[in-house]
Design a protein around this motif. Structure first.
Motif, mmCIF file in Angstrom:
data_model
loop_
_atom_site.group_PDB
_atom_site.id
_atom_site.type_symbol
_atom_site.label_atom_id
_atom_site.label_comp_id
_atom_site.label_asym_id
_atom_site.label_seq_id
_atom_site.Cartn_x
_atom_site.Cartn_y
_atom_site.Cartn_z
ATOM 1 N N LYS A 1 -48.542 -15.584 29.768
ATOM 2 C CA LYS A 1 -49.445 -15.670 30.926
ATOM 3 C C LYS A 1 -49.584 -17.138 31.371
ATOM 4 C CE LYS A 1 -52.537 -14.216 33.822
ATOM 5 N NZ LYS A 1 -51.923 -13.781 35.071
ATOM 6 N N VAL A 2 -49.725 -18.025 30.390
ATOM 7 C CA VAL A 2 -49.854 -19.451 30.722
ATOM 8 C C VAL A 2 -48.591 -19.927 31.459
ATOM 9 C CG1 VAL A 2 -50.064 -21.794 29.792
ATOM 10 C CG2 VAL A 2 -51.429 -19.944 28.792
ATOM 11 N N ALA A 3 -47.427 -19.513 30.951
ATOM 12 C CA ALA A 3 -46.164 -19.927 31.584
ATOM 13 C C ALA A 3 -46.083 -19.389 33.011
ATOM 14 C CB ALA A 3 -44.978 -19.455 30.758
ATOM 15 N N GLU A 4 -46.530 -18.158 33.176
ATOM 16 C CA GLU A 4 -46.505 -17.541 34.518
ATOM 17 C C GLU A 4 -47.396 -18.332 35.493
ATOM 18 O OE1 GLU A 4 -47.228 -13.247 34.166
ATOM 19 O OE2 GLU A 4 -48.079 -13.399 36.193
ATOM 20 N N GLU A 5 -48.569 -18.697 34.999
ATOM 21 C CA GLU A 5 -49.494 -19.474 35.855
ATOM 22 C C GLU A 5 -48.917 -20.855 36.156
ATOM 23 O OE1 GLU A 5 -52.396 -18.544 37.388
ATOM 24 O OE2 GLU A 5 -51.800 -16.539 36.731
ATOM 25 N N LEU A 6 -48.259 -21.442 35.153
ATOM 26 C CA LEU A 6 -47.655 -22.767 35.354
ATOM 27 C C LEU A 6 -46.558 -22.695 36.412
ATOM 28 C CD1 LEU A 6 -47.568 -24.130 31.695
ATOM 29 C CD2 LEU A 6 -48.669 -25.264 33.638
ATOM 30 N N GLU A 7 -45.836 -21.583 36.415
ATOM 31 C CA GLU A 7 -44.770 -21.436 37.419
ATOM 32 C C GLU A 7 -45.350 -21.446 38.836
ATOM 33 O OE1 GLU A 7 -41.774 -18.467 36.709
ATOM 34 O OE2 GLU A 7 -41.252 -19.322 34.756
ATOM 35 N N LYS A 8 -46.579 -20.921 38.964
ATOM 36 C CA LYS A 8 -47.218 -20.953 40.293
ATOM 37 C C LYS A 8 -47.493 -22.388 40.721
ATOM 38 C CE LYS A 8 -49.333 -16.432 39.761
ATOM 39 N NZ LYS A 8 -50.534 -15.778 39.256
ATOM 40 N N GLU A 9 -47.597 -23.277 39.720
ATOM 41 C CA GLU A 9 -47.804 -24.712 40.010
ATOM 42 C C GLU A 9 -46.468 -25.448 40.038
ATOM 43 O OE1 GLU A 9 -50.903 -25.873 40.506
ATOM 44 O OE2 GLU A 9 -51.866 -23.982 39.990
ATOM 45 N N ASN A 10 -45.382 -24.683 40.010
ATOM 46 C CA ASN A 10 -44.020 -25.231 40.010
ATOM 47 C C ASN A 10 -43.660 -26.010 38.745
ATOM 48 O OD1 ASN A 10 -42.976 -24.118 42.297
ATOM 49 N ND2 ASN A 10 -43.684 -25.785 43.626
ATOM 50 N N LEU A 11 -44.264 -25.613 37.629
ATOM 51 C CA LEU A 11 -43.840 -26.179 36.340
ATOM 52 C C LEU A 11 -43.188 -25.047 35.541
ATOM 53 C CD1 LEU A 11 -45.976 -28.395 33.929
ATOM 54 C CD2 LEU A 11 -44.000 -27.091 33.254
ATOM 55 N N PHE A 12 -41.919 -25.236 35.203
ATOM 56 C CA PHE A 12 -41.162 -24.188 34.526
ATOM 57 C C PHE A 12 -40.861 -24.631 33.100
ATOM 58 C CE2 PHE A 12 -40.727 -23.694 38.986
ATOM 59 C CZ PHE A 12 -40.643 -22.325 39.226
ATOM 60 N N LEU A 13 -41.260 -23.824 32.132
ATOM 61 C CA LEU A 13 -40.937 -24.120 30.730
ATOM 62 C C LEU A 13 -40.728 -22.806 29.991
ATOM 63 C CD1 LEU A 13 -43.851 -23.340 29.883
ATOM 64 C CD2 LEU A 13 -44.338 -25.741 29.586
ATOM 65 N N LEU A 14 -40.504 -22.894 28.689
ATOM 66 C CA LEU A 14 -40.176 -21.699 27.926
ATOM 67 C C LEU A 14 -41.404 -21.197 27.167
ATOM 68 C CD1 LEU A 14 -37.850 -19.812 26.996
ATOM 69 C CD2 LEU A 14 -37.490 -21.370 25.085
ATOM 70 N N ALA A 15 -41.780 -19.938 27.413
ATOM 71 C CA ALA A 15 -42.870 -19.341 26.640
ATOM 72 C C ALA A 15 -42.302 -18.818 25.327
ATOM 73 C CB ALA A 15 -43.494 -18.202 27.431
ATOM 74 N N LEU A 16 -42.879 -19.245 24.209
ATOM 75 C CA LEU A 16 -42.481 -18.751 22.890
ATOM 76 C C LEU A 16 -43.519 -17.713 22.456
ATOM 77 C CD1 LEU A 16 -41.830 -22.313 21.391
ATOM 78 C CD2 LEU A 16 -40.098 -20.762 22.302
ATOM 79 N N SER A 17 -43.378 -17.161 21.252
ATOM 80 C CA SER A 17 -44.328 -16.119 20.825
ATOM 81 C C SER A 17 -45.757 -16.641 20.746
ATOM 82 C CB SER A 17 -43.946 -15.578 19.458
ATOM 83 O OG SER A 17 -42.616 -15.240 19.455
ATOM 84 N N ASN A 18 -45.895 -17.880 20.268
ATOM 85 C CA ASN A 18 -47.253 -18.403 20.050
ATOM 86 C C ASN A 18 -47.472 -19.769 20.676
ATOM 87 O OD1 ASN A 18 -48.338 -16.263 18.266
ATOM 88 N ND2 ASN A 18 -46.640 -16.910 16.965
ATOM 89 N N GLY A 19 -46.703 -20.063 21.686
ATOM 90 C CA GLY A 19 -46.871 -21.369 22.309
ATOM 91 C C GLY A 19 -45.854 -21.591 23.413
ATOM 92 N N LEU A 20 -45.771 -22.843 23.825
ATOM 93 C CA LEU A 20 -44.881 -23.208 24.928
ATOM 94 C C LEU A 20 -43.930 -24.301 24.467
ATOM 95 C CD1 LEU A 20 -47.771 -23.741 27.502
ATOM 96 C CD2 LEU A 20 -46.332 -21.688 27.352
#
Ligand SMILES: Cc1ncc(COP(=O)(O)O)c(C=O)c1O
Length: 415
Positions: A368-387
């Protein structure tokens, strides 16, 4: 009506690689908003500030200057002899343990992992890796009919979790004749952690005790894919001297890769080395690895092997490579340091970063955090328990921005 032809063991879900998928979305955003407006921290390769691939020109020129036949011809199955010697030098430098050491060429670090999983585990055996691990470990074990379990890499104080490591080794040693454990150090992917010399000492003392008292075989696979980005020679390789004088049934394997060290990602070259106090165990390693190579990929990439051989047989060329690499390393450290400092300033929790391409942010609801970050144009890898934040792929300015943005979005999502 659905139809399936593939053999049952090879029936796999059609999954898109998470990194490539996130990168694809980042590229779309770049087209839409412009590169300045997008932070693409997905890719595990060193990129220039403008997003283009950093390429080591010295190595590339050396490759291009090779005679055609030196690129086009087959290499021997185990690897060119001068490459194998060069690989040993590249791995150990001034810290070569006094032991029987053998090497075989592999297509990158991945190939070494494959041989270890196949040759040092029986079907159905379980190997051990930390709970923060490079995804393909699991793929490689599944592909070869092996299982994987994890120990907790960090304890509550974010120190190496020796108790968890020991307990898991003990558990597996009670069930299996052999235990293969992978330690991706120095400069672990995804956290950037490196075991200290003291931690190595405790690990090896404990494993020696297990093999001696329980008559088991333990194989420690040291994945050094990022070693040339892990500080000076002593910091990055000093621990290797501790591989001397281990019992014959405690085998050290080392997976070396040219992918990062020479920016030869696509050339698929590396080596698997063994370090043993027993000549018999070392010879056995070489024979089984060469047989496996013939049965899986045949020979390796001759041109890449020749480049490594030439570099380590020419002091001037080696100096040039190291000068060029040190600029990459400085760039990398500068970015990572900027992220780490900013994280500390804004109170963003991260795991201890020592070196390497990635920094990990433990958090809840990472997808969910990664998805929200993408809305801010920051793309990274979501892992099971972190980023996983790939500082290797992002400019220093964007690293600073990212730490701030990640903190804001985690606070928003997780309240
Ligand atoms: C932890 C780890 N090990 C091994 C490798 C091996 O990579 P290659 O097969 O490209 O050398 C990688 C590459 O990303 C890695 O991250």
């Amino acid at each position: 009506m659905s139809v399936s032809v593939v053999a049952p063991h090879s029936k796999r879900p059609a999954e898109e690689d998470k990194v490539f998928a996130a990168n694809g979305r980042a590229q779309e955003a770049i087209k839409k908003y412009g590169a300045d407006q997008v932070i693409n921290s997905t890719i595990g390769a060193l990129l220039e500030d403008d997003g283009s691939l950093s390429v080591m020109q010295t190595a590339m020129q050396e490759l291009k200057n090779l005679p055609d036949a030196e690129i086009a011809a087959y290499a021997p199955i185990a690897g060119l002899p001068d490459f194998l010697e060069a690989a040993k030098t590249a791995v150990f430098r001034d810290f070569r343990p006094d032991a029987y050491i053998r090497a075989v060429s592999t297509p990158g670090g991945t190939g070494g992992l494959r041989h270890a999983v196949w040759n040092y585990m029986e079907p159905g055996d379980t190997m051990l890796v930390p709970d923060w691990f490079w995804g393909p470990y699991k793929t490689i074990s599944a592909e070869h009919g092996r299982k994987m379990t994890t120990f907790s890499l960090f304890d509550g104080k974010k120190a190496f979790n020796m108790a968890s490591f020991k307990a898991k080794i003990q558990e597996l040693a009670e069930k299996q004749e052999r235990v293969l454990v992978i330690l991706n150090t120095p400069a672990h992917n995804p956290t950037g952690y490196s075991l200290t010399d003291e931690e190595w000492n405790e690990v090896l003392t404990f494993l020696t005790n297990v093999v001696e008292h329980q008559n088991k075989k333990i194989i420690v696979y040291v994945d050094i894919a990022y070693i040339d980005f892990a500080g000076d020679m002593k910091t990055s390789r000093g621990f290797m001297k501790q591989f001397e004088g281990l019992p014959a049934n405690l085998l050290v394997l080392i997976g070396y890769s040219m992918s990062k060290a020479f920016t030869f990602y696509g050339l698929r070259s590396g080596a698997l080395l063994c370090v043993s106090s027993s000549e018999e165990v070392a010879e056995e390693f070489a024979a089984s690895a060469a047989f496996s190579s013939r049965g899986v990929w045949s020979n390796g990439t001759r041109g890449a092997q020749k480049v490594l051989a030439n570099v380590y047989n020419n002091a001037e060329l080696l100096e040039k490579v190291e000068d060029e690499r040190s600029k990459f390393v400085d760039l990398m450290f500068d970015r990572a340091r900027a992220f780490v400092d900013e994280a500390s300033d804004v109170g963003l929790e991260i795991f201890p970063y020592r070196a390497g391409f990635f920094i990990t942010i433990p958090c809840e609801n990472p997808a969910k955090v990664a998805e929200e970050l993408e809305k801010e144009n920051l793309f990274l890898l979501a892992l099971s328990n972190g980023l996983r934040f790939a500082a290797c792929a992002v400019s220093k300015e964007k690293c600073i921005l990212s730490a701030r943005l990640i903190k804001q979005v985690i606070d928003k999502v997780n309240g």
